[in-house]
Design a protein around this motif. Structure first.
Motif, PDB file in Angstrom:
ATOM      1  N   UNK A 114       0.808  -1.208   0.000  1.00 19.93           N
ATOM      2  CA  UNK A 114       0.000   0.000   0.000  1.00 19.93           C
ATOM      3  C   UNK A 114       0.847   1.266   0.000  1.00 19.93           C
ATOM      4  N   UNK A 115       2.145   1.118   0.206  1.00 21.94           N
ATOM      5  CA  UNK A 115       3.021   2.285   0.318  1.00 21.94           C
ATOM      6  C   UNK A 115       4.089   2.253  -0.784  1.00 21.94           C
ATOM      7  N   UNK A 116       3.733   2.682  -1.978  1.00 22.22           N
ATOM      8  CA  UNK A 116       4.708   2.653  -3.074  1.00 22.22           C
ATOM      9  C   UNK A 116       5.935   3.512  -2.804  1.00 22.22           C
ATOM     10  N   UNK A 117       5.774   4.584  -2.001  1.00 27.38           N
ATOM     11  CA  UNK A 117       6.926   5.438  -1.699  1.00 27.38           C
ATOM     12  C   UNK A 117       7.974   4.645  -0.912  1.00 27.38           C
ATOM     13  N   UNK A 118       7.531   3.839   0.044  1.00 26.18           N
ATOM     14  CA  UNK A 118       8.454   3.013   0.815  1.00 26.18           C
ATOM     15  C   UNK A 118       9.185   2.027  -0.093  1.00 26.18           C
ATOM     16  N   UNK A 119       8.437   1.366  -0.958  1.00 28.90           N
ATOM     17  CA  UNK A 119       9.042   0.376  -1.840  1.00 28.90           C
ATOM     18  C   UNK A 119       9.985   1.023  -2.842  1.00 28.90           C
ATOM     19  N   UNK A 120       9.679   2.247  -3.252  1.00 26.87           N
ATOM     20  CA  UNK A 120      10.569   2.951  -4.175  1.00 26.87           C
ATOM     21  C   UNK A 120      11.873   3.331  -3.481  1.00 26.87           C
ATOM     22  N   UNK A 121      11.772   3.747  -2.224  1.00 27.91           N
ATOM     23  CA  UNK A 121      12.971   4.126  -1.472  1.00 27.91           C
ATOM     24  C   UNK A 121      13.792   2.921  -1.058  1.00 27.91           C
ATOM     25  N   UNK A 122      13.132   1.783  -0.857  1.00 26.06           N
ATOM     26  CA  UNK A 122      13.822   0.572  -0.389  1.00 26.06           C
ATOM     27  C   UNK A 122      13.251  -0.635  -1.117  1.00 26.06           C
ATOM     28  N   UNK A 123      13.688  -0.894  -2.348  1.00 23.72           N
ATOM     29  CA  UNK A 123      13.120  -1.992  -3.134  1.00 23.72           C
ATOM     30  C   UNK A 123      13.320  -3.366  -2.515  1.00 23.72           C
ATOM     31  N   UNK A 124      14.290  -3.514  -1.605  1.00 22.20           N
ATOM     32  CA  UNK A 124      14.587  -4.819  -1.029  1.00 22.20           C
ATOM     33  C   UNK A 124      13.857  -5.066   0.290  1.00 22.20           C
ATOM     34  N   UNK A 125      12.975  -4.131   0.690  1.00 16.78           N
ATOM     35  CA  UNK A 125      12.286  -4.285   1.975  1.00 16.78           C
ATOM     36  C   UNK A 125      11.407  -5.531   1.990  1.00 16.78           C
ATOM     37  N   UNK A 126      10.635  -5.749   0.916  1.00 14.32           N
ATOM     38  CA  UNK A 126       9.791  -6.942   0.853  1.00 14.32           C
ATOM     39  C   UNK A 126      10.649  -8.196   0.907  1.00 14.32           C
ATOM     40  N   UNK A 127      11.781  -8.178   0.226  1.00 13.33           N
ATOM     41  CA  UNK A 127      12.676  -9.334   0.233  1.00 13.33           C
ATOM     42  C   UNK A 127      13.150  -9.654   1.643  1.00 13.33           C
ATOM     43  N   UNK A 128      13.463  -8.637   2.431  1.00 15.21           N
ATOM     44  CA  UNK A 128      13.912  -8.874   3.801  1.00 15.21           C
ATOM     45  C   UNK A 128      12.784  -9.455   4.658  1.00 15.21           C
ATOM     46  N   UNK A 129      11.571  -8.927   4.472  1.00 15.72           N
ATOM     47  CA  UNK A 129      10.444  -9.488   5.218  1.00 15.72           C
ATOM     48  C   UNK A 129      10.198 -10.943   4.826  1.00 15.72           C
ATOM     49  N   UNK A 130      10.312 -11.239   3.529  1.00 16.16           N
ATOM     50  CA  UNK A 130      10.059 -12.596   3.049  1.00 16.16           C
ATOM     51  C   UNK A 130      11.104 -13.584   3.545  1.00 16.16           C
ATOM     52  N   UNK A 131      12.280 -13.112   3.929  1.00 18.89           N
ATOM     53  CA  UNK A 131      13.350 -14.004   4.394  1.00 18.89           C
ATOM     54  C   UNK A 131      13.268 -14.293   5.889  1.00 18.89           C
ATOM     55  N   UNK A 132      12.298 -13.689   6.579  1.00 17.83           N
ATOM     56  CA  UNK A 132      12.166 -13.911   8.020  1.00 17.83           C
ATOM     57  C   UNK A 132      11.562 -15.276   8.302  1.00 17.83           C
ATOM     58  N   UNK A 133      11.677 -15.779   9.554  1.00 20.48           N
ATOM     59  CA  UNK A 133      11.005 -17.038   9.906  1.00 20.48           C
ATOM     60  C   UNK A 133       9.514 -16.982   9.599  1.00 20.48           C
ATOM     61  N   UNK A 134       8.897 -18.141   9.417  1.00 16.20           N
ATOM     62  CA  UNK A 134       7.537 -18.227   8.889  1.00 16.20           C
ATOM     63  C   UNK A 134       6.537 -17.369   9.652  1.00 16.20           C
ATOM     64  N   UNK A 135       6.527 -17.459  10.982  1.00 12.80           N
ATOM     65  CA  UNK A 135       5.523 -16.722  11.762  1.00 12.80           C
ATOM     66  C   UNK A 135       5.683 -15.218  11.580  1.00 12.80           C
ATOM     67  N   UNK A 136       6.938 -14.724  11.685  1.00  7.27           N
ATOM     68  CA  UNK A 136       7.175 -13.300  11.525  1.00  7.27           C
ATOM     69  C   UNK A 136       6.868 -12.854  10.100  1.00  7.27           C
ATOM     70  N   UNK A 137       7.238 -13.683   9.119  1.00  8.41           N
ATOM     71  CA  UNK A 137       6.978 -13.325   7.725  1.00  8.41           C
ATOM     72  C   UNK A 137       5.483 -13.180   7.458  1.00  8.41           C
ATOM     73  N   UNK A 138       4.701 -14.176   7.889  1.00 10.42           N
ATOM     74  CA  UNK A 138       3.267 -14.117   7.637  1.00 10.42           C
ATOM     75  C   UNK A 138       2.611 -12.946   8.351  1.00 10.42           C
ATOM     76  N   UNK A 139       3.092 -12.633   9.548  1.00 11.31           N
ATOM     77  CA  UNK A 139       2.498 -11.534  10.307  1.00 11.31           C
ATOM     78  C   UNK A 139       2.863 -10.180   9.710  1.00 11.31           C
ATOM     79  N   UNK A 140       4.146  -9.953   9.445  1.00  8.85           N
ATOM     80  CA  UNK A 140       4.601  -8.627   9.045  1.00  8.85           C
ATOM     81  C   UNK A 140       4.453  -8.365   7.557  1.00  8.85           C
ATOM     82  N   UNK A 141       4.541  -9.405   6.734  1.00 10.99           N
ATOM     83  CA  UNK A 141       4.422  -9.206   5.294  1.00 10.99           C
ATOM     84  C   UNK A 141       2.977  -9.315   4.831  1.00 10.99           C
ATOM     85  N   UNK A 142       2.237 -10.294   5.394  1.00 13.90           N
ATOM     86  CA  UNK A 142       0.873 -10.548   4.920  1.00 13.90           C
ATOM     87  C   UNK A 142      -0.215 -10.132   5.910  1.00 13.90           C
ATOM     88  N   UNK A 143       0.163  -9.733   7.111  1.00 12.97           N
ATOM     89  CA  UNK A 143      -0.849  -9.352   8.092  1.00 12.97           C
ATOM     90  C   UNK A 143      -1.648 -10.531   8.611  1.00 12.97           C
TER      91      UNK A 143
END
Length: 459
Positions: free
Chosen positions: A187-216
């Protein structure tokens, strides 16, 4: 798009709370309060305000000793913390037009609801309201999920009727609403534009943290104690890969146990368990002394609870006529010379043996029982009618200071009585097998479909 709204969308929730506090600062009597659980956590919010406030409002001044901003009009915004439940009394007698909780799941419902009484106007024509942000996890995960997430589909106002009696005896009613607004990183294209690898870092977290922080995802979260828990309505009938199952008639030869965890101002919990020849436990009935407010007891006398236990055991088809083995909270047998809670219950001919209070051993017994075998069968099942077990036990979190044990600030009363029964029916661990995880899709669930972005597109 206004800056405050853009910040709200994905990764900017805290910024939104800080900026929202400025909405009414032209009114000299206005006073806002922004809260975090501890001061070190609060420091980050203060840093945000030091960045935003002087640029937005020339002449704004910050007092570091009182953590208070004062604006040219005379309005104030205060930054506060509430590390312990007793700290809520630090705000007694205060009035705040705007109250904001950052990371609401770090607070208990008792702490959160107390601040309702402080949310009142300091002068005419101010808007009085509360805002909060949250991520899955924390001691308040269960009540926040129940109050905001599962109460209604996202973006749907939740209406509640509040009633009271006036001094002249007349009855009054008003309606108040709350709403959950989801926010994903996309929902925040400005964040993704400033940090394109942010989603990648969230996706690399352990399963519980990834599902909570990346997918809500609010069903699994960091700090959850019983990560084995599964509640899958598709398997209520076949009893595979689900701890929750459809109720059934318990065979006559199965032994039945009753566990008790006592509470007066906190809830008491009574649970009945059938044990099959393989030592598998089934929670078949519960009696939970809660007002409906999370973790608030009904303040019933022990003799009244005992009479209700007898009534349930006389009426329930799975309990009627059976010998029931009872085990209870050791604390109900006092040692101060007065008649104990256990003694008062015995007056009603309801007898409990002292439970084993070994906390870590008891927790491990629950882990052993929740583990699935190769066929997808656990050693602990819960009837789908046991709503309070299903609501509270999966949401328990670890204690920050004792990382092997449950955080007792959570609603752990059902867990405790289950633990007493499990310790009287101990099992050894079996080889554990987890079901293949289904990739979490926040738009793929059993609730009516909605477009989480539609609301934002209107602005």
């Amino acid at each position: 798009m206004p800056f405050w709204r853009r910040c709200w969308l994905g990764g900017g929730k805290s910024d939104a709370l800080v900026i929202e506090a400025l909405r009414q600062i032209k009114k000299p009597w206005y006073k806002g309060l922004i809260l975090r659980k501890t001061y070190p956590q609060l420091a980050e919010l203060i840093d945000k305000s030091l960045n935003y406030y002087p640029r937005a409002i020339p002449g704004a001044r910050y007092n570091a000793s009182s953590h208070t901003w004062r604006f040219p009009s005379g309005a104030k915004v205060v930054f506060g913390s509430m590390q312990h439940a007793k700290d809520r009394l630090n705000y007694q007698g205060q009035a705040y037009d705007y109250i904001a909780f950052d990371e609401l799941t770090h607070f208990t419902y008792e702490e959160y609801s107390y601040l309702f009484s402080r949310n009142r106007p300091n002068g005419p024509d101010t808007r009085v309201y509360i805002r909060a942000t949250a991520n899955p996890g924390g001691v308040g995960h269960g009540w926040v999920k129940e109050r905001f997430i599962t109460a209604a589909p996202a973006m749907t106002p939740i209406e509640e009727t509040v009633a009271w009696t006036m001094p002249d005896g007349t009855e009054q009613e008003r309606k108040q609403t709350r709403i959950f607004i989801p926010s994903l990183v996309w929902d925040n294209p400005a964040l993704l534009q400033n940090d394109p690898e942010y989603v990648q870092r969230l996706a690399s977290m352990p399963e519980a943290e990834r599902n909570a922080l990346l997918y809500g995802d609010w069903n699994t979260f960091s700090g959850q104690v019983f990560t084995e828990w599964r509640n899958d309505p598709a398997h209520y009938e076949d009893r595979q890969w689900s701890h929750v199952i459809k109720p059934f008639k318990v065979p006559k030869d199965w032994k039945v146990w009753c566990g008790l965890d006592w509470g007066y101002s906190r809830p008491f919990s009574v649970g009945w368990y059938a044990v099959d020849p393989e030592r598998r436990m089934y929670r078949i009935r519960e009696y939970y002394g809660c007002t409906g407010t999370p973790n608030e007891g009904v303040k019933m006398e022990p003799t009244e609870v005992a009479r209700k236990i007898k009534e349930i055991e006389a009426d329930d088809p799975n309990l009627k006529g059976k010998q029931i083995y009872r085990v209870g909270d050791p604390a109900i047998w006092g040692s101060d010379g007065t008649e104990s809670i256990g003694g008062l219950m015995e007056r009603e001919r309801v007898y409990f043996e002292k439970g084993d209070h070994a906390r870590i051993d008891g927790k491990m017994q629950i882990h052993h029982r929740l583990a699935f075998d190769e066929e997808g069968k656990p050693m602990l099942y819960v009837f789908s009618t046991c709503k309070h077990f299903i609501r509270t036990v999966p949401n328990l979190v670890y204690d920050d200071s004792n990382v092997e044990d449950i955080d007792t600030d959570g609603e752990d009363h059902i867990y405790d009585e289950c633990r007493y029964v499990a310790m009287r029916n101990p099992i050894t661990p079996k080889p554990r097998k987890k079901p293949e995880p289904k990739p979490y899709n926040p738009l793929d669930d059993d609730t009516p479909a909605y477009d989480p972005y539609e609301w934002y597109r209107r602005y």
